[in-house]
Design an enzyme around this catalytic site. Sequence first.
Site, PDB file in Angstrom:
ATOM      1  N   HIS A 172      26.469  12.661 -89.258  1.00  0.00           N
ATOM      2  CA  HIS A 172      27.772  12.081 -89.909  1.00  0.00           C
ATOM      3  C   HIS A 172      29.062  12.095 -89.273  1.00  0.00           C
ATOM      4  O   HIS A 172      30.047  11.986 -90.091  1.00  0.00           O
ATOM      5  CB  HIS A 172      27.798  12.467 -91.453  1.00  0.00           C
ATOM      6  CG  HIS A 172      26.498  12.364 -92.293  1.00  0.00           C
ATOM      7  ND1 HIS A 172      26.102  11.091 -92.899  1.00  0.00           N
ATOM      8  CD2 HIS A 172      25.658  13.160 -92.229  1.00  0.00           C
ATOM      9  CE1 HIS A 172      24.784  11.366 -93.407  1.00  0.00           C
ATOM     10  NE2 HIS A 172      24.572  12.650 -92.877  1.00  0.00           N
ATOM     11  N   SER A 209      48.543   5.509 -67.489  1.00  0.00           N
ATOM     12  CA  SER A 209      49.057   4.418 -68.224  1.00  0.00           C
ATOM     13  C   SER A 209      50.314   4.071 -67.453  1.00  0.00           C
ATOM     14  O   SER A 209      51.061   4.712 -66.878  1.00  0.00           O
ATOM     15  CB  SER A 209      49.607   5.001 -69.513  1.00  0.00           C
ATOM     16  OG  SER A 209      50.607   4.321 -70.027  1.00  0.00           O
ATOM     17  N   LYS A 220      49.713  10.155 -69.978  1.00  0.00           N
ATOM     18  CA  LYS A 220      48.387   9.765 -70.346  1.00  0.00           C
ATOM     19  C   LYS A 220      47.346  10.022 -69.060  1.00  0.00           C
ATOM     20  O   LYS A 220      47.467   9.693 -67.731  1.00  0.00           O
ATOM     21  CB  LYS A 220      48.142   8.235 -70.536  1.00  0.00           C
ATOM     22  CG  LYS A 220      48.746   7.887 -71.936  1.00  0.00           C
ATOM     23  CD  LYS A 220      48.318   8.637 -73.220  1.00  0.00           C
ATOM     24  CE  LYS A 220      46.881   8.173 -73.461  1.00  0.00           C
ATOM     25  NZ  LYS A 220      46.732   6.707 -74.068  1.00  0.00           N
ATOM     26  N   GLU A 264      34.788   4.237 -71.260  1.00  0.00           N
ATOM     27  CA  GLU A 264      35.118   3.203 -72.271  1.00  0.00           C
ATOM     28  C   GLU A 264      34.587   1.804 -71.425  1.00  0.00           C
ATOM     29  O   GLU A 264      34.098   0.905 -72.182  1.00  0.00           O
ATOM     30  CB  GLU A 264      36.823   2.919 -72.120  1.00  0.00           C
ATOM     31  CG  GLU A 264      37.527   4.226 -72.980  1.00  0.00           C
ATOM     32  CD  GLU A 264      38.777   4.082 -72.617  1.00  0.00           C
ATOM     33  OE1 GLU A 264      39.726   3.394 -73.588  1.00  0.00           O
ATOM     34  OE2 GLU A 264      39.504   4.460 -71.790  1.00  0.00           O
TER      35      GLU A 264
END
Length: 510
Positions: free
Chosen positions: A211, A332, A338, A345
Amino acid sequence: MRQQFAEPSYNIFRQLGFHSFHTRPSSPEFHLPMTVDSTSMPTHSADSQGSNVAGTDKLWGGRFAENTDTLVEAFSESVSFDRRLWRQDIAGSTAHAQMLTHVGVLSVAEGQLIVDGLAAIGADIEAGRFVWQQALEDVHMNIEAQLTARIGEAGKKLHTARSRNDQVATDLRLYVRDAIDELAVLAQALADVLLDLAEREADTVMPGFTHMQIAQPVVFGHHMLAWREQILRDRARLLDTRKRCNVLPLGSAALAGTVYPIDRHFTAAALGFDSVSENSLDAVSDRDFAIEFCAACSLLMIHLSRWSEELILWCSPMFGFVKLPDRFCTGSSIMPQKKNPDVPELVRGKTGRVIGDLTALLVLMKGQPLAYNRDNQEDKPPLFDAHDTVAASLRVFVAMLPNLTVDAAACRAAAAKGFSTATDLADYLVKRGLPFRDAHHAVGSAVAYAVTKGCDLAELTLVELQRFSPLIEDSVYAVLTLDGSVSARQHWGGTAPAQVRAAIARARAR
Ligand code: ARG
């Protein structure tokens, strides 16, 4: 990292001297735009209204009184994408010509002219010298027309005892078979990489989740071996699909078979097919092998996508379990700090594409009566896309995973939170005679108490712990440790480091 790819398993490619099977769009001809540019693809219908000449210059022109409308020509062409099947098409045609020679439908001289002509065309295509023509519709008619242009009369005999319907079914089965062989090698490479990573991190304790909440401690190597089981099943599924794919449709002709004394087993042997299709209607019509391939690809991508999701979480500073090398991340354009895990992804994102490819093929097939329908021309873009996407995703994972840095301290610190050894305490009480349900309740109350105190179970004093069960003694603290917890799971398939090492040893022995 360089991979070895399986050579095509049939002889004709080797006889023809083509390079090994590359389905990636690496050769120049694959870089041509999908939308056909009329300057690079001369069309035979000069007039967009169509002309009224009786008998047109199409291969089927005898029946027709006017040329195809240029709009229809552009709409119905497939050469812009199916030329990718040229190797399979030439291999199939070569085997067909050899078979026709073998049974005496072609003379030896005609057969030889065709085989040599096809090899020369293959060499030109490979060298990027072949001019594909939209007016010739698809890869099959482009190659056949070019053959006749080069060798004359004999070229016109190649299509004896054959239809494009069994021709394209043959090409596609060869393609899927080769794609499977390529993906199976890549999947195995990924499984091997995971085995090394599992060995490296066999003692690294991390939290296991259910979970998405901290559940019980496991070792990182155990987690990697879980991924490995998934990719090995994906590989096995692909190879299982290969069995049903590797059946020769050629000889079914348009749908009913052919009047010529063909020897289908000869053709099957030349192309490396395991068997010959039983029914001509079925053989030209069904694309279930391509659907199965895309289904196997989808499952494989779903696994990579789930791993990606974990990697993305683990990279985030809230977890900090792993670091991806800079060369596998991007930054970024606005936020200077970043470092983004773009590779996982994108794999997660591309999974949606592959599931879309599978969906496209399923829906393409569902309304089709027997036998061949032109709808099937639409099978190729999704099939190629699924293949390319899976191959690229596997390659990038094989390159990335060995370079994963695991922060063992961060993993251990996370595992120490969240009462991950609570089950061990319950098991401790069971060993001392308490029924499991009562033990579960006692430990649950101890956890609730620790939550109000804001500490872990191991930080409670013995007196505090004994409030929940008089069976608890000083020996409990060994059970509450992370290492005690993982190494207690001492059985086949368990997370004890010794068991993880045993699983690795078994895998290496296989
Ligand atoms: N380009 C076609 C395809 O991919 C080849 C078969 C065409 N057959 C036909 N009868 N029009 O399916």
